[in-house]
Write a protein that holds these residues in place. Sequence first.
Motif, PDB file in Angstrom:
ATOM      1  N   GLU A  23      28.862  44.613  41.588  1.00 35.76           N
ATOM      2  CA  GLU A  23      27.680  43.450  42.419  1.00 35.76           C
ATOM      3  C   GLU A  23      27.108  42.705  42.589  1.00 35.76           C
ATOM      4  N   LEU A  24      28.108  41.978  41.730  1.00 32.00           N
ATOM      5  CA  LEU A  24      28.011  40.251  41.435  1.00 32.00           C
ATOM      6  C   LEU A  24      28.654  40.030  43.331  1.00 32.00           C
ATOM      7  N   GLU A  25      28.153  39.401  43.873  1.00 29.89           N
ATOM      8  CA  GLU A  25      28.987  38.352  44.836  1.00 29.89           C
ATOM      9  C   GLU A  25      30.235  37.771  45.190  1.00 29.89           C
ATOM     10  N   TYR A  26      31.216  37.353  45.107  1.00 26.80           N
ATOM     11  CA  TYR A  26      32.187  36.458  44.951  1.00 26.80           C
ATOM     12  C   TYR A  26      33.776  36.587  46.324  1.00 26.80           C
ATOM     13  N   SER A  27      34.106  35.871  46.561  1.00 26.32           N
ATOM     14  CA  SER A  27      35.036  35.900  47.665  1.00 26.32           C
ATOM     15  C   SER A  27      36.750  35.445  46.946  1.00 26.32           C
ATOM     16  N   THR A  28      36.553  34.937  45.680  1.00 20.12           N
ATOM     17  CA  THR A  28      38.251  34.554  45.542  1.00 20.12           C
ATOM     18  C   THR A  28      37.900  34.907  43.454  1.00 20.12           C
ATOM     19  N   PRO A  29      38.926  35.357  43.249  1.00 25.02           N
ATOM     20  CA  PRO A  29      39.031  34.924  41.659  1.00 25.02           C
ATOM     21  C   PRO A  29      37.934  33.822  41.066  1.00 25.02           C
ATOM     22  N   PHE A  30      38.152  32.786  41.122  1.00 28.14           N
ATOM     23  CA  PHE A  30      37.040  31.509  40.708  1.00 28.14           C
ATOM     24  C   PHE A  30      36.163  32.204  41.019  1.00 28.14           C
ATOM     25  N   GLU A  31      35.503  32.250  42.377  1.00 28.42           N
ATOM     26  CA  GLU A  31      33.846  32.756  42.268  1.00 28.42           C
ATOM     27  C   GLU A  31      33.686  33.901  41.788  1.00 28.42           C
ATOM     28  N   LEU A  32      34.709  34.878  41.153  1.00 30.46           N
ATOM     29  CA  LEU A  32      34.142  35.921  40.402  1.00 30.46           C
ATOM     30  C   LEU A  32      33.659  35.126  38.687  1.00 30.46           C
ATOM     31  N   LEU A  33      34.522  34.837  38.388  1.00 33.28           N
ATOM     32  CA  LEU A  33      34.742  34.117  37.099  1.00 33.28           C
ATOM     33  C   LEU A  33      33.551  33.172  36.696  1.00 33.28           C
ATOM     34  N   ILE A  34      33.338  32.618  37.573  1.00 36.44           N
ATOM     35  CA  ILE A  34      31.981  31.871  37.732  1.00 36.44           C
ATOM     36  C   ILE A  34      30.948  32.582  37.718  1.00 36.44           C
ATOM     37  N   ALA A  35      30.312  33.643  38.704  1.00 35.94           N
ATOM     38  CA  ALA A  35      29.622  34.713  38.451  1.00 35.94           C
ATOM     39  C   ALA A  35      29.266  35.536  37.501  1.00 35.94           C
ATOM     40  N   VAL A  36      30.322  35.927  36.937  1.00 34.09           N
ATOM     41  CA  VAL A  36      30.234  36.852  35.604  1.00 34.09           C
ATOM     42  C   VAL A  36      29.893  35.745  34.049  1.00 34.09           C
ATOM     43  N   LEU A  37      30.254  34.283  34.321  1.00 39.35           N
ATOM     44  CA  LEU A  37      30.138  33.421  33.145  1.00 39.35           C
ATOM     45  C   LEU A  37      28.376  33.111  33.657  1.00 39.35           C
ATOM     46  N   LEU A  38      27.749  33.564  34.783  1.00 38.06           N
ATOM     47  CA  LEU A  38      26.153  33.553  34.778  1.00 38.06           C
ATOM     48  C   LEU A  38      25.404  34.291  34.180  1.00 38.06           C
ATOM     49  N   SER A  39      26.240  35.470  34.205  1.00 37.41           N
ATOM     50  CA  SER A  39      25.319  36.858  34.397  1.00 37.41           C
ATOM     51  C   SER A  39      25.111  36.743  32.950  1.00 37.41           C
ATOM     52  N   ALA A  40      25.248  36.775  31.616  1.00 35.41           N
ATOM     53  CA  ALA A  40      25.562  37.189  30.581  1.00 35.41           C
ATOM     54  C   ALA A  40      24.125  36.538  30.514  1.00 35.41           C
ATOM     55  N   GLN A  41      23.632  38.301  29.912  1.00 39.72           N
ATOM     56  CA  GLN A  41      22.001  37.450  29.658  1.00 39.72           C
ATOM     57  C   GLN A  41      21.020  37.967  30.539  1.00 39.72           C
ATOM     58  N   SER A  42      21.380  38.398  32.263  1.00 37.10           N
ATOM     59  CA  SER A  42      20.754  37.798  33.201  1.00 37.10           C
ATOM     60  C   SER A  42      21.309  39.188  34.001  1.00 37.10           C
ATOM     61  N   THR A  43      20.655  39.104  35.341  1.00 39.46           N
ATOM     62  CA  THR A  43      20.797  40.179  36.414  1.00 39.46           C
ATOM     63  C   THR A  43      21.330  39.833  37.414  1.00 39.46           C
ATOM     64  N   ASP A  44      22.252  40.860  38.020  1.00 43.02           N
ATOM     65  CA  ASP A  44      23.435  40.351  38.761  1.00 43.02           C
ATOM     66  C   ASP A  44      22.464  40.003  39.978  1.00 43.02           C
TER      67      ASP A  44
END
Length: 214
Positions: A23-44
Amino acid sequence: MNKAIRHEIFTRWQNDNPNPKTELEYSTPFELLIAVLLSAQSTDVGVNKATRKLYPVANTPQAIIDLGIDTLKSYVKTIGLYNTKAENIIKTCNMLVELHNSIIPDNREALEALPGVGRKTANVVLNTAFGHPVMAVDTHIFRVGNRTKIAPGKNVLDVEKKLLKTIPKEFLVDAHHWMILHGRYVCTARKPKCGSCLIEDLCEFKEKTEIDSY
């Protein structure tokens, strides 16, 4: 919980949702990585709100570096632990530029060497961006693994190892998403919605509820 029951559980999830996605929004592996880094103890949901503003402005390692730490923080300040996360993101972007030609590595060792990237984050990227058959065990998967008895374990690594060992191979790439979605929307922490659960008859949870709202 035996092999046949596990196979039936994942068959039902697959039939219900053949192509599960993060449910994280991304269009490239880099965008996914940044989104996952931001998601710790946070909601998608919270992460997506921030990245919808950030990515149109900066969605490559060099672009994030060029923003600078203070501007980056202004984009992610609504997310918990944003100061530490922003610092790790800048450090990670510098490493990606210097060591990987701004390309996200698709191996665990290189990913885990990036600041802020632990085993779970690496597994999410390996699975979601590159299709590796790995399991990123978060609180939802840990709960589902233990509650259903699909893969009971004392800690996340125990559960991860049991899932990799016991999930039928044909389901392994998508299993991470099915289990997260199940834990997030059906097998919830306080009041699991057993009455509307696809696998209620196969689950070994002894304190089933009769809540039918899905």
